[in-house]
Design an enzyme around this catalytic site. Structure first.
Site, mmCIF file in Angstrom:
data_model
loop_
_atom_site.group_PDB
_atom_site.id
_atom_site.type_symbol
_atom_site.label_atom_id
_atom_site.label_comp_id
_atom_site.label_asym_id
_atom_site.label_seq_id
_atom_site.Cartn_x
_atom_site.Cartn_y
_atom_site.Cartn_z
ATOM 1 N N THR A 102 0.765 -1.238 0.000
ATOM 2 C CA THR A 102 0.000 0.000 0.000
ATOM 3 C C THR A 102 0.805 1.302 0.000
ATOM 4 O OG1 THR A 102 -1.813 -1.143 1.040
ATOM 5 C CG2 THR A 102 -1.805 1.247 1.272
HETATM 6 P P1 AMP Z 1 -1.290 -3.329 3.480
HETATM 7 O O1 AMP Z 1 -2.443 -4.134 3.067
HETATM 8 O O2 AMP Z 1 -0.496 -3.967 4.552
HETATM 9 O O3 AMP Z 1 -0.412 -2.913 2.331
HETATM 10 O O4 AMP Z 1 -1.875 -2.000 4.137
HETATM 11 C C1 AMP Z 1 -3.128 -1.509 3.796
HETATM 12 C C2 AMP Z 1 -3.712 -0.784 4.943
HETATM 13 O O5 AMP Z 1 -3.099 0.481 5.167
HETATM 14 C C3 AMP Z 1 -5.136 -0.411 4.659
HETATM 15 O O6 AMP Z 1 -5.993 -1.480 4.874
HETATM 16 C C4 AMP Z 1 -5.380 0.753 5.582
HETATM 17 O O7 AMP Z 1 -6.043 0.355 6.757
HETATM 18 C C5 AMP Z 1 -3.985 1.266 5.902
HETATM 19 N N1 AMP Z 1 -3.863 2.658 5.473
HETATM 20 C C6 AMP Z 1 -4.252 3.194 4.318
HETATM 21 N N2 AMP Z 1 -4.003 4.516 4.252
HETATM 22 C C7 AMP Z 1 -3.448 4.840 5.430
HETATM 23 C C8 AMP Z 1 -2.957 6.055 5.969
HETATM 24 N N3 AMP Z 1 -3.015 7.202 5.279
HETATM 25 N N4 AMP Z 1 -2.433 6.016 7.201
HETATM 26 C C9 AMP Z 1 -2.359 4.856 7.895
HETATM 27 N N5 AMP Z 1 -2.800 3.673 7.434
HETATM 28 C C10 AMP Z 1 -3.333 3.654 6.213
HETATM 29 ZN ZN ZN Z 2 -3.062 -1.575 -0.510
HETATM 30 ZN ZN ZN Z 3 -3.532 -4.988 1.920
#
Ligand code: AMP
Ligand code: ZN
Ligand code: ZN
Length: 418
Positions: free
Chosen positions: A87
């Site tokens: 992400t």
């Molecule tokens: P991942 O799947 O581990 O790559 O991370 C995705 C998660 O990052 C999402 O499900 C969100 O809950 C979290 N996320 C997205 N945008 C933000 C942000 N601006 N600050 C903190 N966490 C975030």
């Molecule tokens: Zn993502």
């Molecule tokens: Zn994810």
């Protein structure tokens, strides 16, 4: 008599004193606005991210609003995320045009010897708001604000930090509990403002599809329901714009796809290398490891040999197609799991294997993202060949009429533009 200059006129006047940029101003003249209020120089651009949305979710019969946008505008069969397909790195790529190795956000979790004692992670709010982590690049909103345009972010990784000293005019602290409808209404409220304070670049972010994909897997009914839920929010956005007679350009993307994972497909790192030979910086679909002092050759011996369902490299030897390993923040050793497999520190951690995950080879079919763009700048019914997500940045900069900074992207979406 009060003389009112449009924002574009002011910008070009300013650039007129910078001959080198005058060319850029002419070259990147924004598409003429078809908005009801002609005082607005640029149709607003709304960059929407639906986290973890796979292209095949559009074929499940639950996304009428997304499908309608694709039909009215342009779409790509797929968009290639950048490596690692997670992400934060990819959201920063989307708004900088730089791959993670060059934009500095090399992982969701990372370390930097120049920022000692602090670990950057999704959960560490203080670190995420510290511009030092983000300052290797400059996102669209920082450039736009510096050049006199207003921007507003309804969540986006990085938008809470004063990157290059600049924040969006409007931004919100990330809070996953804010309902999708409220996010849309907040953004529409920003567009209700008088022309002089109305943003021309806005972002909107939804995590529901990613959350469901992790918890239930990409094929689960709950994930399809999450796609339907976000699609409703897109419908609310489109209806809200229509009610206001605002003809915005919507650029809708995801950051990566999702692959099914299983407890049956786990590589246990503590069985691959001696526990006291490394420090784990990040693990999951890929792992980043640093050798402990004096342990480099031990760790290299354990990792740099054939493994089932996993391949490891020293950062300097990662295959060039990943464009990864030059940045000092990339750990010394990177191991990449085969799609669907997980690299876990030990058996206890493996017990927490989610039903879905991402972070794999960015060209893997399961990791592909979506791209849909509609609005006055776009032709209808164009389907573009797959392209890299670094190309979103030059497109958005073109739409808001700004000369892009040097990036890894190019305007591959040009055939879709009016
Ligand atoms: P991942 O799947 O581990 O790559 O991370 C995705 C998660 O990052 C999402 O499900 C969100 O809950 C979290 N996320 C997205 N945008 C933000 C942000 N601006 N600050 C903190 N966490 C975030
Ligand atoms: Zn993502
Ligand atoms: Zn994810």
């Amino acid at each position: 008599m009060k003389i009112v200059f449009s924002r574009l006129a002011l910008r070009c006047l300013f650039y007129a004193f910078l001959p080198a940029i005058v060319v850029g101003c002419a070259l990147t003249a924004p598409p003429s606005s078809t908005q009801s209020d002609q005082a607005t120089p640029v149709a607003p651009v709304i960059l929407v991210s639906i986290d973890g949305f796979k292209p095949d979710y559009l074929k499940r019969g639950v996304t009428p609003n997304l499908n309608a946008l694709a039909a009215q505008g342009a779409s790509a069969e797929a968009m290639h995320p950048s490596f690692p397909s997670i992400t934060f790195p990819n959201h920063y790529t989307l708004v900088t045009g730089l791959r993670p190795d060059r934009n500095g956000i090399v992982g969701n979790s990372m370390e930097d010897s120049r920022i000692p004692g602090i670990r950057f992670s999704l959960g560490n709010r203080e670190a995420a708001n510290d511009r030092r982590w983000w300052d290797q690049a400059e996102p669209i909103w920082s450039t736009a604000e510096k050049r006199g345009l207003r921007t507003a972010t309804m969540f986006w990784p990085g938008s809470e930090a004063a990157i290059q000293g600049v924040r969006p005019s409007e931004w919100r602290s990330y809070d996953s509990k804010v309902p999708a409808s409220e996010r849309v209404d907040t953004l529409l409220g920003w567009l209700d403002r008088p022309i002089a304070s109305r943003p021309v670049f806005l972002t909107l972010y939804f995590e529901d599809v990613d959350h469901a994909g992790h918890e239930y897997g990409p094929e689960a009914v709950q994930t399809t329901q999450a796609a339907a839920h976000v699609d409703e929010a897109i419908g609310r956005l489109v209806a809200g714009l229509k009610a206001r007679n605002i003809k915005a350009n919507i650029v809708l993307v995801s950051d990566h796809g999702m692959a099914a994972m299983s407890k049956q497909r786990v590589i246990l790192l503590d069985q691959v290398a001696p526990a006291d030979s490394y420090r784990l910086v990040t693990s999951g679909s890929y792992a980043g490891l640093e050798a402990k002092p004096g342990q480099d050759s031990v760790l290299a011996g354990a990792l740099l040999k054939p493994h089932q369902h996993m391949q490891c490299w020293r950062k300097e030897a990662i295959p060039p197609r990943f464009h990864y390993g030059q940045n000092p923040r990339v750990p010394g050793f990177i191991c990449l799991a085969e799609v669907g497999w997980q690299i876990a520190p030990d058996a206890r951690a493996a017990e927490r294997t989610p039903a879905g995950g991402h972070g794999y080879d960015n060209m893997a079919a399961e990791m592909q993202a979506i791209f849909i763009a509609a609005g006055p700048a776009f032709k209808a019914g164009i389907v573009l060949a797959p392209f890299d997500n670094v190309d979103v940045y030059p497109l958005v900069m073109h739409l808001i009429g700004l000369q892009p900074l040097p990036s890894d992207g190019s305007l591959t979406a040009a055939p879709a533009l009016n």
